[in-house]
Design a protein around this motif. Structure first.
Motif, mmCIF file in Angstrom:
data_model
loop_
_atom_site.group_PDB
_atom_site.id
_atom_site.type_symbol
_atom_site.label_atom_id
_atom_site.label_comp_id
_atom_site.label_asym_id
_atom_site.label_seq_id
_atom_site.Cartn_x
_atom_site.Cartn_y
_atom_site.Cartn_z
ATOM 1 N N ILE A 211 0.838 -1.198 0.000
ATOM 2 C CA ILE A 211 0.000 0.000 0.000
ATOM 3 C C ILE A 211 0.877 1.254 0.000
ATOM 4 O O ILE A 211 0.583 2.248 -0.684
ATOM 5 C CB ILE A 211 -0.950 0.005 1.216
ATOM 6 C CG1 ILE A 211 -2.013 -1.100 1.077
ATOM 7 C CG2 ILE A 211 -1.631 1.357 1.369
ATOM 8 C CD1 ILE A 211 -2.937 -0.924 -0.099
ATOM 9 N N ALA A 212 1.973 1.228 0.774
ATOM 10 C CA ALA A 212 2.916 2.356 0.763
ATOM 11 C C ALA A 212 3.536 2.515 -0.622
ATOM 12 O O ALA A 212 3.716 3.643 -1.119
ATOM 13 C CB ALA A 212 4.000 2.145 1.816
ATOM 14 N N HIS A 213 3.857 1.402 -1.270
ATOM 15 C CA HIS A 213 4.395 1.412 -2.638
ATOM 16 C C HIS A 213 3.353 1.965 -3.610
ATOM 17 O O HIS A 213 3.670 2.766 -4.509
ATOM 18 C CB HIS A 213 4.787 -0.020 -3.012
ATOM 19 C CG HIS A 213 5.430 -0.160 -4.358
ATOM 20 N ND1 HIS A 213 4.701 -0.331 -5.523
ATOM 21 C CD2 HIS A 213 6.738 -0.155 -4.734
ATOM 22 C CE1 HIS A 213 5.530 -0.435 -6.551
ATOM 23 N NE2 HIS A 213 6.774 -0.325 -6.102
ATOM 24 N N PHE A 214 2.107 1.562 -3.433
ATOM 25 C CA PHE A 214 0.988 2.042 -4.249
ATOM 26 C C PHE A 214 0.843 3.553 -4.131
ATOM 27 O O PHE A 214 0.667 4.259 -5.144
ATOM 28 C CB PHE A 214 -0.302 1.333 -3.792
ATOM 29 C CG PHE A 214 -1.561 1.835 -4.426
ATOM 30 C CD1 PHE A 214 -2.009 1.317 -5.626
ATOM 31 C CD2 PHE A 214 -2.310 2.836 -3.815
ATOM 32 C CE1 PHE A 214 -3.188 1.790 -6.212
ATOM 33 C CE2 PHE A 214 -3.480 3.308 -4.384
ATOM 34 C CZ PHE A 214 -3.919 2.785 -5.586
ATOM 35 N N THR A 215 0.935 4.072 -2.908
ATOM 36 C CA THR A 215 0.825 5.515 -2.676
ATOM 37 C C THR A 215 1.983 6.269 -3.326
ATOM 38 O O THR A 215 1.799 7.347 -3.912
ATOM 39 C CB THR A 215 0.802 5.806 -1.162
ATOM 40 O OG1 THR A 215 -0.277 5.078 -0.560
ATOM 41 C CG2 THR A 215 0.608 7.287 -0.892
ATOM 42 N N HIS A 216 3.178 5.702 -3.238
ATOM 43 C CA HIS A 216 4.353 6.318 -3.854
ATOM 44 C C HIS A 216 4.199 6.372 -5.371
ATOM 45 O O HIS A 216 4.587 7.350 -6.017
ATOM 46 C CB HIS A 216 5.612 5.540 -3.461
ATOM 47 C CG HIS A 216 6.880 6.242 -3.797
ATOM 48 N ND1 HIS A 216 8.130 5.695 -3.559
ATOM 49 C CD2 HIS A 216 7.123 7.446 -4.381
ATOM 50 C CE1 HIS A 216 9.051 6.529 -3.969
ATOM 51 N NE2 HIS A 216 8.468 7.604 -4.482
ATOM 52 N N ARG A 217 3.628 5.331 -5.942
ATOM 53 C CA ARG A 217 3.385 5.311 -7.390
ATOM 54 C C ARG A 217 2.451 6.449 -7.781
ATOM 55 O O ARG A 217 2.690 7.156 -8.774
ATOM 56 C CB ARG A 217 2.769 3.977 -7.809
ATOM 57 C CG ARG A 217 3.693 2.785 -7.767
ATOM 58 C CD ARG A 217 2.962 1.532 -8.237
ATOM 59 N NE ARG A 217 2.583 1.660 -9.644
ATOM 60 C CZ ARG A 217 1.656 0.894 -10.225
ATOM 61 N NH1 ARG A 217 0.985 0.001 -9.500
ATOM 62 N NH2 ARG A 217 1.382 1.042 -11.508
ATOM 63 N N PHE A 218 1.372 6.625 -7.002
ATOM 64 C CA PHE A 218 0.409 7.692 -7.295
ATOM 65 C C PHE A 218 1.092 9.061 -7.229
ATOM 66 O O PHE A 218 0.838 9.932 -8.074
ATOM 67 C CB PHE A 218 -0.746 7.633 -6.296
ATOM 68 C CG PHE A 218 -1.700 8.788 -6.396
ATOM 69 C CD1 PHE A 218 -2.615 8.863 -7.439
ATOM 70 C CD2 PHE A 218 -1.665 9.824 -5.469
ATOM 71 C CE1 PHE A 218 -3.487 9.944 -7.539
ATOM 72 C CE2 PHE A 218 -2.529 10.895 -5.566
ATOM 73 C CZ PHE A 218 -3.441 10.956 -6.607
ATOM 74 N N GLU A 219 1.968 9.253 -6.252
ATOM 75 C CA GLU A 219 2.668 10.529 -6.105
ATOM 76 C C GLU A 219 3.579 10.796 -7.299
ATOM 77 O O GLU A 219 3.676 11.936 -7.773
ATOM 78 C CB GLU A 219 3.471 10.533 -4.805
ATOM 79 C CG GLU A 219 2.595 10.539 -3.552
ATOM 80 C CD GLU A 219 3.401 10.318 -2.286
ATOM 81 O OE1 GLU A 219 4.615 10.007 -2.398
ATOM 82 O OE2 GLU A 219 2.832 10.434 -1.185
ATOM 83 N N GLN A 220 4.249 9.761 -7.797
ATOM 84 C CA GLN A 220 5.130 9.958 -8.959
ATOM 85 C C GLN A 220 4.307 10.291 -10.203
ATOM 86 O O GLN A 220 4.669 11.191 -10.970
ATOM 87 C CB GLN A 220 5.983 8.719 -9.217
ATOM 88 C CG GLN A 220 6.835 8.840 -10.479
ATOM 89 C CD GLN A 220 7.921 7.793 -10.589
ATOM 90 O OE1 GLN A 220 9.057 8.011 -10.208
ATOM 91 N NE2 GLN A 220 7.577 6.632 -11.117
ATOM 92 N N TYR A 221 3.201 9.588 -10.410
ATOM 93 C CA TYR A 221 2.332 9.885 -11.557
ATOM 94 C C TYR A 221 1.801 11.315 -11.480
ATOM 95 O O TYR A 221 1.778 12.046 -12.479
ATOM 96 C CB TYR A 221 1.162 8.907 -11.607
ATOM 97 C CG TYR A 221 1.529 7.490 -11.984
ATOM 98 C CD1 TYR A 221 2.464 7.227 -12.967
ATOM 99 C CD2 TYR A 221 0.899 6.406 -11.359
ATOM 100 C CE1 TYR A 221 2.794 5.923 -13.321
ATOM 101 C CE2 TYR A 221 1.217 5.097 -11.713
ATOM 102 C CZ TYR A 221 2.167 4.865 -12.688
ATOM 103 O OH TYR A 221 2.477 3.579 -13.036
ATOM 104 N N SER A 222 1.361 11.720 -10.288
ATOM 105 C CA SER A 222 0.803 13.069 -10.116
ATOM 106 C C SER A 222 1.855 14.136 -10.393
ATOM 107 O O SER A 222 1.587 15.147 -11.048
ATOM 108 C CB SER A 222 0.251 13.232 -8.694
ATOM 109 O OG SER A 222 -0.779 12.305 -8.439
ATOM 110 N N GLY A 223 3.074 13.920 -9.883
ATOM 111 C CA GLY A 223 4.161 14.864 -10.140
ATOM 112 C C GLY A 223 4.528 14.937 -11.606
ATOM 113 O O GLY A 223 4.841 16.015 -12.133
#
Length: 381
Positions: A211-223
């Motif tokens: 889930i932490a990895h999933f959240t990090h992925r979302f942050e990279q996509y958003s950036g």
């Protein structure tokens, strides 16, 4: 008998042959030892009679250290670590799956709590049409971004439907299907549900770390959407990292007029230990963070591979620079073609899991690192 042999296994066998097989093992002037220390010496005995050979074999120790097989002492630690992980996973599978009756939180309550927690962390779907207009000119890397967002949206949708329906099933509003039962069991055991795993990059992480990895992925996509392509790319956050590397080669070939089929990638390890240390984005290629080195260590001062440090099985590699280049201009010396895998399971017989090969500087022959099983991983377990 049909046997599927991976390329890695073939290379390892060839390296073993180069190191341990040849006419030199019969050299009488300079005796060859497969391994030698104060207690034991492995060599070909000079005896010629069968019984003498058997006596020699009987005198050899029954238990050997990894060094005897050309491996680092850390290999034994890794073996026992994996064995302990397997044992723990079996114990988790065997734990009771019934509700608690001793006054504590019940199984259903715990699953519902985990489902609610995950639901609160799920982001909204990406608006692909708006993002496509926002990007303007569709470059090869922009195509990769749109494809990644499309896959990520499918995963988000699946997770939202799953946790919402599971909560209704736990409340008795709908029936508990086989898929919901599997999801409930996975959440209770702290594992990733199979229906989610199929829509996500390969991983060995537990549910919490995933889930932490999933959240990090979302942050990279958003950036990436808001600020443009990252100066340092986290490859582990991409569903198909190979597509991004291919897009880098395509973009450079278009820019310089190179033939695509005669271009390749060249890598070099930088002195930057953190992504924040990188000030500017590369004009061609990219910086990559989040690679983990297994089977060796990296000497930052000398910028080359070194023997693994005792009790350190995996270490993070400094930021890697990946540069597209014409294949005929690439002249490498004193480098080891290091395979980069998605997880520590490496790849199967069909090559699934291999992302690319990185060029790491070395002062030793490449066969030495092949025997040590040196590789890079996109994910730490």
């Amino acid at each position: 008998l049909y046997t599927t042999v991976t390329t890695e296994a073939v290379v390892s066998t060839q390296s073993t042959g180069d190191e341990y097989m040849g006419d030199f093992i019969f050299d009488s002037f300079q005796p060859f030892f497969f391994y030698k220390d104060k207690e034991v010496a492995y060599n070909i005995p000079k005896e010629t009679h069968r019984d003498k050979f058997l006596e020699y074999i009987e005198e050899l120790p029954l238990a050997n250290t990894p060094c005897v097989f050309g491996l680092h002492s850390n290999a034994e630690i890794g073996y026992f670590t994996n064995a302990a992980k397997d044992m723990c996973s079996y114990m988790i599978e065997l734990q009771p799956q019934t509700s608690s009756s001793d006054g504590g939180i019940s199984r259903e309550q715990y699953i519902e709590k985990v489902a609610v927690d995950i639901e609160e962390k799920l982001p909204a779907l990406f608006e692909l049409d708006r993002i496509r207009k926002q990007l303007g000119e569709i470059t090869p890397t922009a195509v990769v971004l749109l494809q990644e967002l499309e896959r990520f949206n499918i995963l988000i949708s699946k997770m939202k439907i799953s946790v919402a329906t599971l909560q209704r099933a736990l409340a008795g509003e709908v029936g508990m299907s086989a898929e919901l039962d599997e999801i409930a069991k996975a959440l209770f055991n702290g594992q990733i549900p199979a229906s989610w795993r199929r829509l996500a990059p390969d991983t060995l992480k537990s549910l919490g770390n995933w889930i932490a990895h999933f959240t990090h992925r979302f942050e990279q996509y958003s950036g990436w959407i808001e600020k443009g392509e990252p100066a340092v790319m986290w490859l582990s956050g991409l569903h198909i990292p190979e597509s991004y590397l291919t897009a880098l080669v395509q973009a450079t070939c278009r820019k310089n007029g190179w033939p695509l089929d005669k271009s390749t990638l060249y890598t070099t390890v930088t002195t930057h230990t953190k992504a924040e240390d990188v000030r500017e984005k590369l004009h061609s290629g990219c910086y990559v963070e989040g690679l983990y080195l297994e089977g060796a260590s990296w000497d930052v001062q000398s910028a080359c591979l070194r023997k693994s440090k005792p009790k350190v099985l995996v270490e993070e590699l400094p930021v890697l620079k990946i540069i597209p280049i014409e294949a005929h201009r690439l002249k490498l010396q004193n480098t080891f073609k290091t395979p980069v895998y998605t997880t520590s399971e490496r790849r199967n017989a069909m090559g699934v899991g291999l992302v690319f090969e990185a060029d790491l500087s070395t002062t030793d022959h490449s066969s030495h690192w092949v025997l040590q099983g040196v590789a890079l991983m996109l994910n730490a377990d």
